[in-house]
Design an enzyme around this catalytic site. Structure first.
Site, mmCIF file in Angstrom:
data_model
loop_
_atom_site.group_PDB
_atom_site.id
_atom_site.type_symbol
_atom_site.label_atom_id
_atom_site.label_comp_id
_atom_site.label_asym_id
_atom_site.label_seq_id
_atom_site.Cartn_x
_atom_site.Cartn_y
_atom_site.Cartn_z
ATOM 1 N N GLU A 36 44.159 37.376 38.238
ATOM 2 C CA GLU A 36 43.355 36.835 39.331
ATOM 3 C C GLU A 36 41.880 36.746 38.960
ATOM 4 O O GLU A 36 41.191 35.812 39.357
ATOM 5 C CB GLU A 36 43.561 37.683 40.600
ATOM 6 N N ARG A 51 36.073 37.348 45.141
ATOM 7 C CA ARG A 51 37.371 37.266 45.791
ATOM 8 C C ARG A 51 37.133 37.477 47.284
ATOM 9 O O ARG A 51 36.567 38.495 47.694
ATOM 10 C CB ARG A 51 38.291 38.360 45.263
ATOM 11 N N ASN A 92 35.132 41.901 43.359
ATOM 12 C CA ASN A 92 36.095 42.137 44.433
ATOM 13 C C ASN A 92 35.533 43.287 45.253
ATOM 14 O O ASN A 92 35.601 44.446 44.862
ATOM 15 C CB ASN A 92 37.449 42.494 43.834
ATOM 16 N N HIS A 113 47.618 36.177 48.497
ATOM 17 C CA HIS A 113 47.895 36.139 47.045
ATOM 18 C C HIS A 113 47.804 34.716 46.489
ATOM 19 O O HIS A 113 48.364 34.412 45.441
ATOM 20 C CB HIS A 113 49.319 36.645 46.704
ATOM 21 N N ARG A 142 54.418 48.757 52.670
ATOM 22 C CA ARG A 142 54.506 47.901 53.861
ATOM 23 C C ARG A 142 55.955 47.532 54.144
ATOM 24 O O ARG A 142 56.725 47.271 53.222
ATOM 25 C CB ARG A 142 53.714 46.610 53.666
#
Ligand code: ADP
Length: 389
Positions: free
Chosen positions: A373, A79, A7, A168, A229
């Site tokens: 993930e 990713r 990642n 996601h 956020r």
């Protein structure tokens, strides 16, 4: 097979080496999954640290030499945040694919260029290494157009790609598969809702095992109240602030909405445990933050229940979804109209396993499903390699 999962951020590379059994059947059985090593290389590009992604890869290769006892990596899985409209599944990377990832940079200016740097650094270091890209957006390519379109002039979509993409996806996809497996229903028959609640959070409507709507949009800013956020706000708030006496520019607007909003702005922290403690001790702001986040989520769940023609399962996953019993309870308390009930005792259980937290009389089965993930990326990478034959 040994898979290196990467990642790659603009200034860091997060990695894991995983052992993944060959053959989809043995993977479904969860046999022989193992993390051999993992780590993080930080401060790439900063003075006195690692110069660039290529140097970071040298450092990583050195570490792996020491840790893998001479065993060799079979495939690297990356990713990649944005796959745009092109990528609906993981792909084997060649030069054209790297360029395609780079061309999508306007849609993910921080993430896609970093992923491309990581891929190129590996091409340079190990020219014959197969590499697979796994996209965060890919799972949402099944959204119908009436769900992914914004009601704005057509040319903004045609010329600038402004539409809902959703994110996601790797996690939503993975926990959907785990839940179907746990319930013993064929994935194609799975109708439900997935709430991925981490620092970033999104909720997805799943019909027949596929994503049909999701709360994040053109970027990951839309939808739920998240750690820092805002999630959904009236877009006129932006123009009002830009036109107002403080003359916000795009960069400041971006910072406020992405980094200084959400639970942090309302409750004073984005740590869920702290917020719950504060609220239990009478802190009004913390309680309001929790109520806002839970309320927003219940609105989406109610909407998606209709979208999928009656959800049979609701899944909680990621940091908050897997660990915060009090937050799950708040959300489920708001779902009484759907006939959802909670098994208080089951909700308090801590475990790495899939578990049911709804009461026996609940109209919708509520599950906690740990996401992974990296595992999903590792398995997808092996799958792509095997398909190539
Ligand atoms: P991301 O991957 O988006 O950074 P995570 O999935 O790691 O996020 O989730 C981070 C969130 O999970 C934080 O808000 C954190 O407070 C929350 N979290 C982690 N562990 C716990 C816990 N034991 N109880 C409650 N919340 C937790």
């Amino acid at each position: 097979m040994l898979v290196l999962v990467i990642n790659s951020g603009s200034s860091s590379i997060k990695y894991q080496v995983r052992q993944v059994p060959s053959g989809a059947d043995s993977r479904d059985a969860g046999a022989g999954e193992e993390i051999l090593t993992k780590g993080l290389i930080e401060s790439i590009g900063q003075e006195g640290a690692v110069a660039d992604h290529s140097e970071a890869l040298d450092l990583l290769a050195g570490r792996l030499d020491g840790e893998l006892d001479g065993r060799e990596i079979d495939v690297v899985g990356h990713r990649v945040v944005h796959g745009g409209e092109r990528f609906s599944e993981p792909v084997l990377i060649d030069n054209e694919i790297v360029r395609a990832i780079e061309r999508l940079a306007p849609l993910a200016p921080l993430h896609n260029p970093a992923a491309a740097l990581g891929i190129r650094a590996i091409q340079k270091k190990w020219p014959h290494m197969p590499q697979v890209a796994v996209f965060d957006t890919a799972f949402h390519r099944t959204l119908p157009e009436h769900a992914w379109r914004y009601a704005i002039p057509d040319e903004l979509y045609r010329l600038h790609g402004i539409r809902r993409y959703g994110f996601h996806g790797t996690s939503h996809d993975y926990v959907t598969g785990r839940a179907a497996e746990h319930l013993g229903v064929p994935r194609e028959d799975f109708d439900g809702i997935v709430a991925h609640l981490g620092n970033g959070a999104s909720v997805t409507a799943i019909k027949g095992g596929a994503s049909v709507d999701t709360s994040m949009g053109y970027t990951p800013l839309a939808g739920l109240v998240m750690g820092t956020r805002s999630g959904d706000v009236d877009p006129s708030v932006l123009t009002a602030l830009m036109d107002g006496p403080d003359g916000y520019d795009a960069e400041r607007m971006d910072r406020v909405l992405n980094n200084e909003s959400g639970l942090l702005a309302i409750g004073g922290t984005n740590d869920m445990r702290e917020l719950v403690d504060l609220a239990e001790n009478g802190d009004e702001k913390a309680l309001l933050a929790l109520r806002m986040a839970a309320y927003r989520l219940t609105k989406y769940i109610g909407g998606y229940h209709v979208v999928v023609g009656g959800a049979e399962t609701l899944i909680f996953t990621a940091g908050i979804g897997e660990n915060s019993a009090p937050f799950r309870r708040m959300v489920l308390e708001g779902l009484g109209a759907l006939g959802v009930t909670l098994d208080e005792e089951a909700n308090e259980v801590r475990s790495d396993e899939v578990r049911e937290i709804s009461g026996p009389d609940s109209a919708i089965t509520v599950l906690v499903v740990p996401t992974d993930e990296e595992r999903a990326i590792a398995e997808a990478s092996v799958g792509v390699l095997e398909d190539r034959g």
